[in-house]
Design a protein around this motif. Structure first.
Motif, PDB file in Angstrom:
ATOM      1  N   LYS A  35      42.363   5.061  42.883  1.00 21.86           N
ATOM      2  CA  LYS A  35      41.963   3.867  43.490  1.00 21.86           C
ATOM      3  C   LYS A  35      42.421   2.578  42.349  1.00 21.86           C
ATOM      4  N   PHE A  36      42.591   2.671  41.419  1.00 26.89           N
ATOM      5  CA  PHE A  36      43.155   1.789  40.371  1.00 26.89           C
ATOM      6  C   PHE A  36      44.780   1.762  40.860  1.00 26.89           C
ATOM      7  N   HIS A  37      45.363   2.980  41.051  1.00 27.63           N
ATOM      8  CA  HIS A  37      46.518   2.764  41.456  1.00 27.63           C
ATOM      9  C   HIS A  37      46.952   1.984  42.719  1.00 27.63           C
ATOM     10  N   TRP A  38      46.054   2.089  43.663  1.00 28.06           N
ATOM     11  CA  TRP A  38      46.314   1.203  44.674  1.00 28.06           C
ATOM     12  C   TRP A  38      45.680  -0.478  44.544  1.00 28.06           C
ATOM     13  N   ASN A  39      44.833  -0.666  43.600  1.00 20.87           N
ATOM     14  CA  ASN A  39      44.222  -1.833  43.666  1.00 20.87           C
ATOM     15  C   ASN A  39      44.624  -2.708  42.451  1.00 20.87           C
ATOM     16  N   VAL A  40      45.520  -2.232  41.457  1.00 27.73           N
ATOM     17  CA  VAL A  40      45.834  -2.925  40.239  1.00 27.73           C
ATOM     18  C   VAL A  40      46.768  -4.115  40.656  1.00 27.73           C
ATOM     19  N   ALA A  41      46.481  -5.130  40.069  1.00 28.28           N
ATOM     20  CA  ALA A  41      47.377  -6.406  40.433  1.00 28.28           C
ATOM     21  C   ALA A  41      47.682  -7.319  39.223  1.00 28.28           C
ATOM     22  N   GLY A  42      48.488  -8.216  39.255  1.00 27.59           N
ATOM     23  CA  GLY A  42      49.078  -8.905  38.394  1.00 27.59           C
ATOM     24  C   GLY A  42      50.375  -8.702  37.844  1.00 27.59           C
ATOM     25  N   ASN A  43      50.777  -9.527  36.618  1.00 22.97           N
ATOM     26  CA  ASN A  43      52.140  -9.316  36.241  1.00 22.97           C
ATOM     27  C   ASN A  43      52.736  -7.876  35.935  1.00 22.97           C
ATOM     28  N   SER A  44      51.700  -7.174  35.544  1.00 25.82           N
ATOM     29  CA  SER A  44      52.293  -5.609  35.077  1.00 25.82           C
ATOM     30  C   SER A  44      51.923  -4.827  36.238  1.00 25.82           C
ATOM     31  N   PHE A  45      52.031  -5.306  37.602  1.00 32.75           N
ATOM     32  CA  PHE A  45      51.530  -4.470  38.509  1.00 32.75           C
ATOM     33  C   PHE A  45      52.241  -3.225  38.589  1.00 32.75           C
ATOM     34  N   MET A  46      53.573  -3.185  38.698  1.00 32.35           N
ATOM     35  CA  MET A  46      54.479  -2.092  38.839  1.00 32.35           C
ATOM     36  C   MET A  46      54.128  -0.893  37.640  1.00 32.35           C
ATOM     37  N   GLU A  47      54.180  -1.458  36.564  1.00 35.43           N
ATOM     38  CA  GLU A  47      53.892  -0.651  35.519  1.00 35.43           C
ATOM     39  C   GLU A  47      52.671   0.074  35.385  1.00 35.43           C
ATOM     40  N   MET A  48      51.611  -0.611  35.723  1.00 38.21           N
ATOM     41  CA  MET A  48      50.303  -0.027  35.662  1.00 38.21           C
ATOM     42  C   MET A  48      50.187   0.707  36.911  1.00 38.21           C
ATOM     43  N   HIS A  49      50.834   0.393  38.153  1.00 39.75           N
ATOM     44  CA  HIS A  49      50.752   1.172  39.524  1.00 39.75           C
ATOM     45  C   HIS A  49      51.424   2.448  39.058  1.00 39.75           C
ATOM     46  N   LYS A  50      52.616   2.699  38.184  1.00 45.81           N
ATOM     47  CA  LYS A  50      53.149   3.949  37.988  1.00 45.81           C
ATOM     48  C   LYS A  50      52.620   4.574  36.981  1.00 45.81           C
ATOM     49  N   LEU A  51      51.832   3.933  36.065  1.00 49.20           N
ATOM     50  CA  LEU A  51      51.112   4.637  34.966  1.00 49.20           C
ATOM     51  C   LEU A  51      50.223   5.507  35.620  1.00 49.20           C
ATOM     52  N   PHE A  52      49.381   4.837  36.312  1.00 47.27           N
ATOM     53  CA  PHE A  52      47.946   5.448  36.966  1.00 47.27           C
ATOM     54  C   PHE A  52      48.699   6.638  37.978  1.00 47.27           C
ATOM     55  N   GLU A  53      49.747   6.378  38.653  1.00 46.22           N
ATOM     56  CA  GLU A  53      50.170   7.447  39.348  1.00 46.22           C
ATOM     57  C   GLU A  53      50.536   8.890  38.699  1.00 46.22           C
ATOM     58  N   GLY A  54      51.144   8.689  37.632  1.00 43.73           N
ATOM     59  CA  GLY A  54      51.614   9.590  36.422  1.00 43.73           C
ATOM     60  C   GLY A  54      50.220  10.291  36.269  1.00 43.73           C
ATOM     61  N   GLN A  55      49.047   9.633  35.842  1.00 47.11           N
ATOM     62  CA  GLN A  55      47.932  10.086  35.417  1.00 47.11           C
ATOM     63  C   GLN A  55      47.177  10.954  36.471  1.00 47.11           C
ATOM     64  N   TYR A  56      47.235  10.373  37.540  1.00 46.53           N
ATOM     65  CA  TYR A  56      46.497  11.155  38.673  1.00 46.53           C
ATOM     66  C   TYR A  56      47.095  12.404  39.131  1.00 46.53           C
ATOM     67  N   ASN A  57      48.627  12.353  38.961  1.00 45.78           N
ATOM     68  CA  ASN A  57      49.495  13.544  39.318  1.00 45.78           C
ATOM     69  C   ASN A  57      49.021  14.581  38.316  1.00 45.78           C
ATOM     70  N   GLU A  58      48.873  14.196  36.799  1.00 45.46           N
ATOM     71  CA  GLU A  58      48.479  15.266  35.911  1.00 45.46           C
ATOM     72  C   GLU A  58      47.280  15.898  36.282  1.00 45.46           C
ATOM     73  N   LEU A  59      46.410  14.778  36.640  1.00 45.49           N
ATOM     74  CA  LEU A  59      44.949  15.309  36.803  1.00 45.49           C
ATOM     75  C   LEU A  59      45.024  16.261  38.124  1.00 45.49           C
ATOM     76  N   GLU A  60      45.807  16.011  38.972  1.00 48.94           N
ATOM     77  CA  GLU A  60      45.756  16.856  40.197  1.00 48.94           C
ATOM     78  C   GLU A  60      46.064  18.269  39.849  1.00 48.94           C
ATOM     79  N   LEU A  61      47.219  18.600  38.885  1.00 48.99           N
ATOM     80  CA  LEU A  61      47.522  19.740  38.356  1.00 48.99           C
ATOM     81  C   LEU A  61      46.276  20.423  37.673  1.00 48.99           C
ATOM     82  N   ILE A  62      45.679  19.700  36.915  1.00 50.45           N
ATOM     83  CA  ILE A  62      44.510  20.145  35.953  1.00 50.45           C
ATOM     84  C   ILE A  62      43.628  20.706  36.913  1.00 50.45           C
TER      85      ILE A  62
END
Ligand SMILES: [Fe+2]
Length: 155
Positions: A35-62
């Motif tokens: 949800k945060f990956h989809w809805n994060v906004a602001g100057n650091s959008f792309m960085e946070m968008h990718k950070l959250f994506e990396g984290q949910y991908n790791e959670l998916e494996l776990i």
């Protein structure tokens, strides 16, 4: 079902119950991070968008490993959204938050989950199920890394 792996059924049940809490909590954290990956906004959008994506991908494996660990202990993994919510130690995020609040909430969730898993490891070690204790320890290490990364954003 008795796996005949030398651990009493009662202890297996306890460990499956704890693993079910871990599974459910990881699912809630996974959905929240998406949800945060989809809805994060602001100057650091792309960085946070990718950070959250990396984290949910790791959670998916776990999540997959936890569910299959339950199978290895001879039981069934839960698999409905209601069950995940009912067993989770974490709460869903119903709000639409700003970036800093997202980071803070995830960090808090990782802390809660790490502490819960630590309690489960202590309980598991009393059952001689060292395989599960080791498995949970590896999850804590992954979560500690994610929490470390989030802390760097949490000013
Ligand atoms: Fe995406």
């Amino acid at each position: 079902m008795d796996t005949k792996l030398g651990i009493p059924q009662k202890d297996m049940k306890t460990n499956v119950k704890n693993l079910t809490v871990v599974l459910a909590s990881e699912m809630v954290l996974y959905v929240k991070t998406r949800k945060f990956h989809w809805n994060v906004a602001g100057n650091s959008f792309m960085e946070m968008h990718k950070l959250f994506e990396g984290q949910y991908n790791e959670l998916e494996l776990i999540i997959d490993e936890v569910a299959e660990r339950i199978g290895k202990l001879g039981d069934k993994a839960i698999g409905t959204m209601k069950e995940f919510n009912d067993h989770s130690v974490l709460k869903e995020c119903t709000k639409y938050e700003e970036k800093d609040a997202m980071v803070k909430e995830l960090l808090e969730d990782y802390r809660t989950l790490i502490n819960k898993i630590r309690d489960f490891i202590k309980e598991t070690e009393e059952t001689d199920d060292f395989g599960t204790a080791d498995f949970l320890t590896a999850i804590i290490q992954k979560h500690e890394e994610q929490a470390w990364i989030l802390r760097r954003y949490n000013n």
